[in-house]
Design a protein around this motif. Structure first.
Motif, PDB file in Angstrom:
ATOM      1  N   VAL A 163       6.948  35.852 -14.382  1.00 13.82           N
ATOM      2  CA  VAL A 163       5.778  35.712 -15.261  1.00 13.82           C
ATOM      3  C   VAL A 163       4.693  34.891 -14.573  1.00 13.82           C
ATOM      4  O   VAL A 163       3.502  35.223 -14.627  1.00 13.82           O
ATOM      5  N   LEU A 164       5.102  33.827 -13.899  1.00 14.18           N
ATOM      6  CA  LEU A 164       4.157  32.930 -13.241  1.00 14.18           C
ATOM      7  C   LEU A 164       3.331  33.655 -12.183  1.00 14.18           C
ATOM      8  O   LEU A 164       2.095  33.572 -12.167  1.00 14.18           O
ATOM      9  N   TYR A 165       3.994  34.399 -11.308  1.00 16.75           N
ATOM     10  CA  TYR A 165       3.272  35.076 -10.231  1.00 16.75           C
ATOM     11  C   TYR A 165       2.491  36.281 -10.739  1.00 16.75           C
ATOM     12  O   TYR A 165       1.482  36.660 -10.142  1.00 16.75           O
ATOM     13  N   TRP A 166       2.914  36.864 -11.841  1.00 19.51           N
ATOM     14  CA  TRP A 166       2.111  37.913 -12.474  1.00 19.51           C
ATOM     15  C   TRP A 166       0.804  37.331 -13.009  1.00 19.51           C
ATOM     16  O   TRP A 166      -0.272  37.914 -12.831  1.00 19.51           O
ATOM     17  N   LEU A 167       0.884  36.135 -13.607  1.00 19.77           N
ATOM     18  CA  LEU A 167      -0.307  35.463 -14.120  1.00 19.77           C
ATOM     19  C   LEU A 167      -1.235  35.032 -12.991  1.00 19.77           C
ATOM     20  O   LEU A 167      -2.464  35.118 -13.121  1.00 19.77           O
ATOM     21  N   ILE A 168      -0.654  34.556 -11.881  1.00 11.99           N
ATOM     22  CA  ILE A 168      -1.475  34.134 -10.739  1.00 11.99           C
ATOM     23  C   ILE A 168      -2.258  35.315 -10.181  1.00 11.99           C
ATOM     24  O   ILE A 168      -3.432  35.184  -9.814  1.00 11.99           O
ATOM     25  N   ARG A 169      -1.626  36.490 -10.132  1.00  8.21           N
ATOM     26  CA  ARG A 169      -2.323  37.683  -9.630  1.00  8.21           C
ATOM     27  C   ARG A 169      -3.407  38.136 -10.600  1.00  8.21           C
ATOM     28  O   ARG A 169      -4.445  38.648 -10.182  1.00  8.21           O
ATOM     29  N   ARG A 170      -3.167  37.944 -11.899  1.00  2.72           N
ATOM     30  CA  ARG A 170      -4.127  38.399 -12.895  1.00  2.72           C
ATOM     31  C   ARG A 170      -5.300  37.433 -13.064  1.00  2.72           C
ATOM     32  O   ARG A 170      -6.420  37.854 -13.354  1.00  2.72           O
ATOM     33  N   SER A 171      -5.025  36.130 -12.940  1.00  2.00           N
ATOM     34  CA  SER A 171      -6.081  35.134 -13.152  1.00  2.00           C
ATOM     35  C   SER A 171      -5.858  33.951 -12.221  1.00  2.00           C
ATOM     36  O   SER A 171      -5.087  33.039 -12.537  1.00  2.00           O
ATOM     37  N   ALA A 172      -6.536  33.955 -11.095  1.00  2.00           N
ATOM     38  CA  ALA A 172      -6.341  32.921 -10.078  1.00  2.00           C
ATOM     39  C   ALA A 172      -6.782  31.539 -10.549  1.00  2.00           C
ATOM     40  O   ALA A 172      -6.293  30.525 -10.050  1.00  2.00           O
ATOM     41  N   LYS A 173      -7.706  31.479 -11.519  1.00  2.00           N
ATOM     42  CA  LYS A 173      -8.246  30.196 -11.964  1.00  2.00           C
ATOM     43  C   LYS A 173      -7.564  29.639 -13.211  1.00  2.00           C
ATOM     44  O   LYS A 173      -7.437  28.427 -13.360  1.00  2.00           O
ATOM     45  N   ARG A 174      -7.147  30.516 -14.117  1.00  2.00           N
ATOM     46  CA  ARG A 174      -6.608  30.025 -15.390  1.00  2.00           C
ATOM     47  C   ARG A 174      -5.133  30.337 -15.597  1.00  2.00           C
ATOM     48  O   ARG A 174      -4.617  30.197 -16.704  1.00  2.00           O
ATOM     49  N   TRP A 175      -4.442  30.742 -14.541  1.00  2.00           N
ATOM     50  CA  TRP A 175      -3.024  31.087 -14.672  1.00  2.00           C
ATOM     51  C   TRP A 175      -2.221  29.939 -15.233  1.00  2.00           C
ATOM     52  O   TRP A 175      -1.274  30.149 -16.004  1.00  2.00           O
ATOM     53  N   TRP A 176      -2.583  28.699 -14.849  1.00  2.00           N
ATOM     54  CA  TRP A 176      -1.826  27.518 -15.273  1.00  2.00           C
ATOM     55  C   TRP A 176      -1.897  27.323 -16.786  1.00  2.00           C
ATOM     56  O   TRP A 176      -0.912  26.905 -17.411  1.00  2.00           O
ATOM     57  N   LEU A 177      -3.060  27.636 -17.379  1.00  2.00           N
ATOM     58  CA  LEU A 177      -3.219  27.487 -18.824  1.00  2.00           C
ATOM     59  C   LEU A 177      -2.419  28.552 -19.567  1.00  2.00           C
ATOM     60  O   LEU A 177      -1.719  28.242 -20.549  1.00  2.00           O
ATOM     61  N   TYR A 178      -2.507  29.799 -19.097  1.00  5.25           N
ATOM     62  CA  TYR A 178      -1.743  30.873 -19.737  1.00  5.25           C
ATOM     63  C   TYR A 178      -0.234  30.626 -19.594  1.00  5.25           C
ATOM     64  O   TYR A 178       0.536  30.889 -20.523  1.00  5.25           O
ATOM     65  N   ALA A 179       0.165  30.132 -18.417  1.00  2.68           N
ATOM     66  CA  ALA A 179       1.585  29.831 -18.186  1.00  2.68           C
ATOM     67  C   ALA A 179       2.060  28.744 -19.143  1.00  2.68           C
ATOM     68  O   ALA A 179       3.161  28.820 -19.698  1.00  2.68           O
ATOM     69  N   TRP A 180       1.215  27.744 -19.358  1.00  5.19           N
ATOM     70  CA  TRP A 180       1.591  26.657 -20.268  1.00  5.19           C
ATOM     71  C   TRP A 180       1.726  27.162 -21.701  1.00  5.19           C
ATOM     72  O   TRP A 180       2.668  26.782 -22.414  1.00  5.19           O
ATOM     73  N   LEU A 181       0.805  28.013 -22.118  1.00  8.32           N
ATOM     74  CA  LEU A 181       0.864  28.551 -23.484  1.00  8.32           C
ATOM     75  C   LEU A 181       2.143  29.356 -23.708  1.00  8.32           C
ATOM     76  O   LEU A 181       2.743  29.309 -24.787  1.00  8.32           O
ATOM     77  N   LEU A 182       2.579  30.084 -22.668  1.00  8.98           N
ATOM     78  CA  LEU A 182       3.826  30.836 -22.777  1.00  8.98           C
ATOM     79  C   LEU A 182       5.047  29.919 -22.719  1.00  8.98           C
ATOM     80  O   LEU A 182       6.111  30.253 -23.253  1.00  8.98           O
ATOM     81  N   THR A 183       4.882  28.764 -22.075  1.00  6.31           N
ATOM     82  CA  THR A 183       5.990  27.811 -21.956  1.00  6.31           C
ATOM     83  C   THR A 183       6.411  27.272 -23.315  1.00  6.31           C
ATOM     84  O   THR A 183       7.600  27.015 -23.547  1.00  6.31           O
ATOM     85  N   ILE A 184       5.474  27.104 -24.214  1.00  6.71           N
ATOM     86  CA  ILE A 184       5.773  26.480 -25.514  1.00  6.71           C
ATOM     87  C   ILE A 184       6.826  27.268 -26.297  1.00  6.71           C
ATOM     88  O   ILE A 184       7.878  26.709 -26.657  1.00  6.71           O
ATOM     89  N   PRO A 185       6.617  28.564 -26.564  1.00 11.53           N
ATOM     90  CA  PRO A 185       7.669  29.293 -27.298  1.00 11.53           C
ATOM     91  C   PRO A 185       8.953  29.434 -26.484  1.00 11.53           C
ATOM     92  O   PRO A 185      10.046  29.432 -27.067  1.00 11.53           O
ATOM     93  N   PHE A 186       8.822  29.540 -25.146  1.00  8.97           N
ATOM     94  CA  PHE A 186      10.016  29.686 -24.312  1.00  8.97           C
ATOM     95  C   PHE A 186      10.875  28.420 -24.371  1.00  8.97           C
ATOM     96  O   PHE A 186      12.103  28.499 -24.506  1.00  8.97           O
ATOM     97  N   ALA A 187      10.236  27.242 -24.270  1.00 12.89           N
ATOM     98  CA  ALA A 187      10.976  25.972 -24.322  1.00 12.89           C
ATOM     99  C   ALA A 187      11.639  25.781 -25.688  1.00 12.89           C
ATOM    100  O   ALA A 187      12.792  25.338 -25.769  1.00 12.89           O
ATOM    101  N   ILE A 188      10.917  26.119 -26.758  1.00 13.61           N
ATOM    102  CA  ILE A 188      11.483  25.992 -28.110  1.00 13.61           C
ATOM    103  C   ILE A 188      12.666  26.939 -28.275  1.00 13.61           C
ATOM    104  O   ILE A 188      13.701  26.566 -28.838  1.00 13.61           O
ATOM    105  N   PHE A 189      12.518  28.160 -27.771  1.00 20.37           N
ATOM    106  CA  PHE A 189      13.603  29.142 -27.860  1.00 20.37           C
ATOM    107  C   PHE A 189      14.839  28.659 -27.104  1.00 20.37           C
ATOM    108  O   PHE A 189      15.972  28.754 -27.622  1.00 20.37           O
ATOM    109  N   MET A 190      14.653  28.103 -25.899  1.00 21.94           N
ATOM    110  CA  MET A 190      15.786  27.625 -25.102  1.00 21.94           C
ATOM    111  C   MET A 190      16.487  26.457 -25.788  1.00 21.94           C
ATOM    112  O   MET A 190      17.718  26.365 -25.779  1.00 21.94           O
ATOM    113  N   MET A 191      15.704  25.555 -26.388  1.00 24.89           N
ATOM    114  CA  MET A 191      16.314  24.429 -27.094  1.00 24.89           C
ATOM    115  C   MET A 191      17.062  24.907 -28.335  1.00 24.89           C
ATOM    116  O   MET A 191      18.078  24.319 -28.716  1.00 24.89           O
ATOM    117  N   TYR A 192      16.574  25.968 -28.954  1.00 20.81           N
ATOM    118  CA  TYR A 192      17.215  26.486 -30.167  1.00 20.81           C
ATOM    119  C   TYR A 192      18.566  27.128 -29.855  1.00 20.81           C
ATOM    120  O   TYR A 192      19.537  26.948 -30.603  1.00 20.81           O
TER     121      TYR A 192
END
Length: 422
Positions: A163-192
């Motif tokens: 997912v990370l490298y797909w985002l980097i290819r799609r948006s070289a400047k804002r990939w980090w923000l999109y990656a963080w937004l996806l991290t939130i549900p993923f982290a909650i799901f893993m903890m659950y």
């Protein structure tokens, strides 16, 4: 040029490891303050001479390993880049037409290589624990867990990297923000799913079997206004002699877990104090605070990487043999930066954790009002784990997620003194 930088990195690491050796084994010493000597916090009052010797020796070895293994990881990633191994892995992974398949194959080769490199260190840690009477796990069982770790960690890392490298290819400047937004549900799901899917792969969990003790715990939970259906025990005696209990999961899957070693080694009063401590985490919602802190730290980390990594590639891309950040062979550099930032953040995250543990201790003392049980609990925990009761400052800052036992026992003593004067 890359060869010279590689040799320089090895020499620098060797000098650092030597300096840490002298610091850990010959310079640093937590010692026991004169005001503490002879009190219940002094390990000489509750540990035998042999336990004191083993505790000192075991703690120093573990501290040294901590401070040299993480920089060794950085060195490994540097050499993988300098020697061109990352590009070799990328070439070998050039299978099929789909980029996702190629990146997945690359990650498997890199992950397998790093696992093989670190296997002797992991094996040494296993035997070290056995030699000092902490570990009880058979080698076959340990290898099963080791292989299980490999596939679980690889699977989660694969999802993140793809997912990370797909985002980097799609948006070289804002990939980090999109990656963080996806991290939130993923982290909650893993903890659950952690308590009900992942943890049972390693150990057997079941409701507390001692019904008389269960009634006492349920009464304590009722006193704290905590749902009573989340108390479990786990068969950790097959793997360790250490004592522990913890809170895990979120929502309906949250549970308080007691190790069976704790149940076998402590009195009911001591177990109730531990349970009250875990209830303190539950009441003060430390799991949710920890999750929020984790998500925030990921935001900061991703933003820093988005700034530092492109700069390093522009400045040292030829030496690192990295053409572009969006290419998968840049992954070792990203992993190096992640590891480095995590190491630097240890003092902050550990401080927050120690504060939460102190709050849970205070809650447990107020709930149980049994300072004697609290003191004996901490003493038994120190004996069972051969804990360093008063580590050097550097060790405490970078390693200790809990207050050292000397501080925890002193907290109990201050609480008891305060209660007696009121």
């Amino acid at each position: 040029m890359a060869k010279k930088w590689g040799i320089a990195a090895i020499i620098l690491y060797a000098v650092y490891a030597l300096a840490m050796y002298f610091y850990i084994f010959h310079i640093s010493s937590g010692g026991i303050p004169d005001a503490i000597k002879g009190t219940v916090a002094d390990p000489q009052t509750f540990m035998t001479e042999r336990e004191l010797y083993l505790s000192d020796e075991y703690s120093k070895i573990r501290n040294f390993l901590f401070f040299v293994v993480t920089p060794f990881e950085w060195l490994m990633y540097i050499l993988i880049l300098f020697m061109g191994l990352s590009k070799v892995f990328e070439k070998w992974a050039d299978v099929g037409k789909w980029k996702v398949i190629q990146n997945g194959a690359y990650l498997f080769l890199l992950y397998l290589f790093t696992t093989v490199v670190f296997y002797p260190i992991d094996l040494y840690r296993y035997w070290l624990s056995k030699d000092y009477g902490i570990g009880t796990q058979t080698f076959a069982s340990w290898m099963r867990d080791y292989v299980l770790d490999f596939w679980i960690n690889f699977g989660t890392t694969l999802i993140v990297v793809l997912v990370l490298y797909w985002l980097i290819r799609r948006s070289a400047k804002r990939w980090w923000l999109y990656a963080w937004l996806l991290t939130i549900p993923f982290a909650i799901f893993m903890m659950y799913i952690q308590p009900v899917v992942i943890d049972p792969l390693y150990n057997d969990f079941y409701p507390l079997q001692d019904k008389e003790l269960e009634e006492k715990i349920l009464a304590l939970a009722d006193k704290a206004d905590i749902p009573s259906e989340h108390v479990f025990e786990v068969n950790m005696s097959e793997k360790t002699n250490s004592l522990n209990a913890y809170v895990t999961g979120i929502g309906d899957n949250s549970r308080i877990v007691l190790w069976d070693t704790t149940l076998k080694s402590l009195t009911d009063e001591e177990i109730l104090f531990i349970m009250a401590h875990e209830m303190g985490h539950y009441v003060e919602k430390h799991i949710y605070v920890g999750m929020a802190s984790y998500i925030f730290s990921i935001l900061i980390g991703l933003w820093l990487i988005s700034k530092i990594m492109p700069w390093l590639i522009r400045k040292f891309g030829t030496i690192l043999k990295i053409d572009n950040m969006k290419d998968i062979h840049s992954l070792p550099l990203m992993l190096l930066l992640i590891s480095f930032l995590l190491f630097l953040s240890n003092p902050i995250s550990n401080y927050i954790s120690r504060y939460q543990e102190t709050r849970a201790d205070e809650y447990a003392m107020e709930l149980t009002d049994d300072p004697e049980a609290a003191v004996s609990t901490f003493q038994n925990l120190a004996k069972a784990g051969l804990s360093e009761v008063n580590p050097p400052l550097l060790v405490k800052l970078f390693r200790y997620t809990h207050p050292p036992m000397l501080e925890r026992i002193n907290t109990v003593a201050k609480f008891a003194s305060k209660e007696s004067t009121e």
